[in-house]
Design a protein around this motif. Structure first.
Motif, PDB file in Angstrom:
ATOM      1  N   MET A   1       0.846  -1.170   0.000  1.00  0.00           N
ATOM      2  CA  MET A   1       0.000   0.000   0.000  1.00  0.00           C
ATOM      3  C   MET A   1       0.895   1.238   0.000  1.00  0.00           C
ATOM      4  N   ALA A   2       0.428   2.310  -0.598  1.00  0.00           N
ATOM      5  CA  ALA A   2       1.212   3.534  -0.708  1.00  0.00           C
ATOM      6  C   ALA A   2       1.113   4.369   0.566  1.00  0.00           C
ATOM      7  N   LYS A   3       2.227   5.025   0.891  1.00  0.00           N
ATOM      8  CA  LYS A   3       2.227   5.920   2.046  1.00  0.00           C
ATOM      9  C   LYS A   3       1.480   7.192   1.694  1.00  0.00           C
ATOM     10  N   GLN A  20       2.702  19.596  16.774  1.00  0.00           N
ATOM     11  CA  GLN A  20       1.610  20.195  16.018  1.00  0.00           C
ATOM     12  C   GLN A  20       2.175  21.038  14.875  1.00  0.00           C
ATOM     13  N   GLY A  21       1.595  20.885  13.680  1.00  0.00           N
ATOM     14  CA  GLY A  21       2.030  21.639  12.513  1.00  0.00           C
ATOM     15  C   GLY A  21       3.001  20.889  11.616  1.00  0.00           C
ATOM     16  N   GLU A  22       3.564  19.787  12.079  1.00  0.00           N
ATOM     17  CA  GLU A  22       4.474  19.002  11.250  1.00  0.00           C
ATOM     18  C   GLU A  22       3.672  18.150  10.281  1.00  0.00           C
ATOM     19  N   THR A  23       4.369  17.578   9.307  1.00  0.00           N
ATOM     20  CA  THR A  23       3.749  16.609   8.415  1.00  0.00           C
ATOM     21  C   THR A  23       4.358  15.244   8.701  1.00  0.00           C
ATOM     22  N   ARG A  24       3.562  14.225   8.502  1.00  0.00           N
ATOM     23  CA  ARG A  24       4.002  12.858   8.756  1.00  0.00           C
ATOM     24  C   ARG A  24       3.598  11.996   7.578  1.00  0.00           C
ATOM     25  N   GLU A  25       4.518  11.191   7.103  1.00  0.00           N
ATOM     26  CA  GLU A  25       4.243  10.261   6.021  1.00  0.00           C
ATOM     27  C   GLU A  25       4.181   8.863   6.619  1.00  0.00           C
ATOM     28  N   ALA A  26       3.051   8.174   6.376  1.00  0.00           N
ATOM     29  CA  ALA A  26       2.876   6.855   6.977  1.00  0.00           C
ATOM     30  C   ALA A  26       1.879   6.033   6.177  1.00  0.00           C
ATOM     31  N   GLU A  27       1.894   4.740   6.441  1.00  0.00           N
ATOM     32  CA  GLU A  27       0.902   3.842   5.858  1.00  0.00           C
ATOM     33  C   GLU A  27      -0.436   4.088   6.550  1.00  0.00           C
ATOM     34  N   PRO A  28      -1.537   4.159   5.801  1.00  0.00           N
ATOM     35  CA  PRO A  28      -2.844   4.403   6.416  1.00  0.00           C
ATOM     36  C   PRO A  28      -3.221   3.391   7.500  1.00  0.00           C
ATOM     37  N   VAL A  29      -2.857   2.128   7.335  1.00  0.00           N
ATOM     38  CA  VAL A  29      -3.210   1.124   8.341  1.00  0.00           C
ATOM     39  C   VAL A  29      -2.441   1.310   9.639  1.00  0.00           C
ATOM     40  N   ASP A  30      -1.265   1.947   9.565  1.00  0.00           N
ATOM     41  CA  ASP A  30      -0.462   2.164  10.765  1.00  0.00           C
ATOM     42  C   ASP A  30      -0.957   3.334  11.607  1.00  0.00           C
ATOM     43  N   VAL A  31      -1.667   4.282  10.994  1.00  0.00           N
ATOM     44  CA  VAL A  31      -2.090   5.484  11.719  1.00  0.00           C
ATOM     45  C   VAL A  31      -3.608   5.662  11.738  1.00  0.00           C
TER      46      VAL A  31
END
Length: 61
Positions: A1-3, A20-31
């Motif tokens: 699956m794509a991040k 707060q205000g940062e961006t996070r790249e993650a797998e949807p199932v993990d978050v």
């Protein structure tokens, strides 16, 4: 699956501390447990559809 990219709206600890205000790249199932109150899916910046043409530099009088 794509991040996917998420905006952090509440500080939390994942693989590191996210403020707060940062961006996070993650797998949807993990978050998925963080999405309603801690993370929001980041949206791409919209491109203007009907942008006016710039004014000419030499205007005749």
């Amino acid at each position: 699956m794509a991040k996917k990219t998420y905006n952090v709206i509440r500080p939390h600890q994942g693989d590191r501390w996210y403020e707060q205000g940062e961006t996070r790249e993650a797998e949807p199932v993990d978050v998925k447990h963080l999405v309603p109150g801690t993370l929001v899916l980041a949206k791409a910046e919209p491109t203007p559809q009907n942008k006016a043409a710039p004014a000419p530099k030499n205007k005749a009088r």
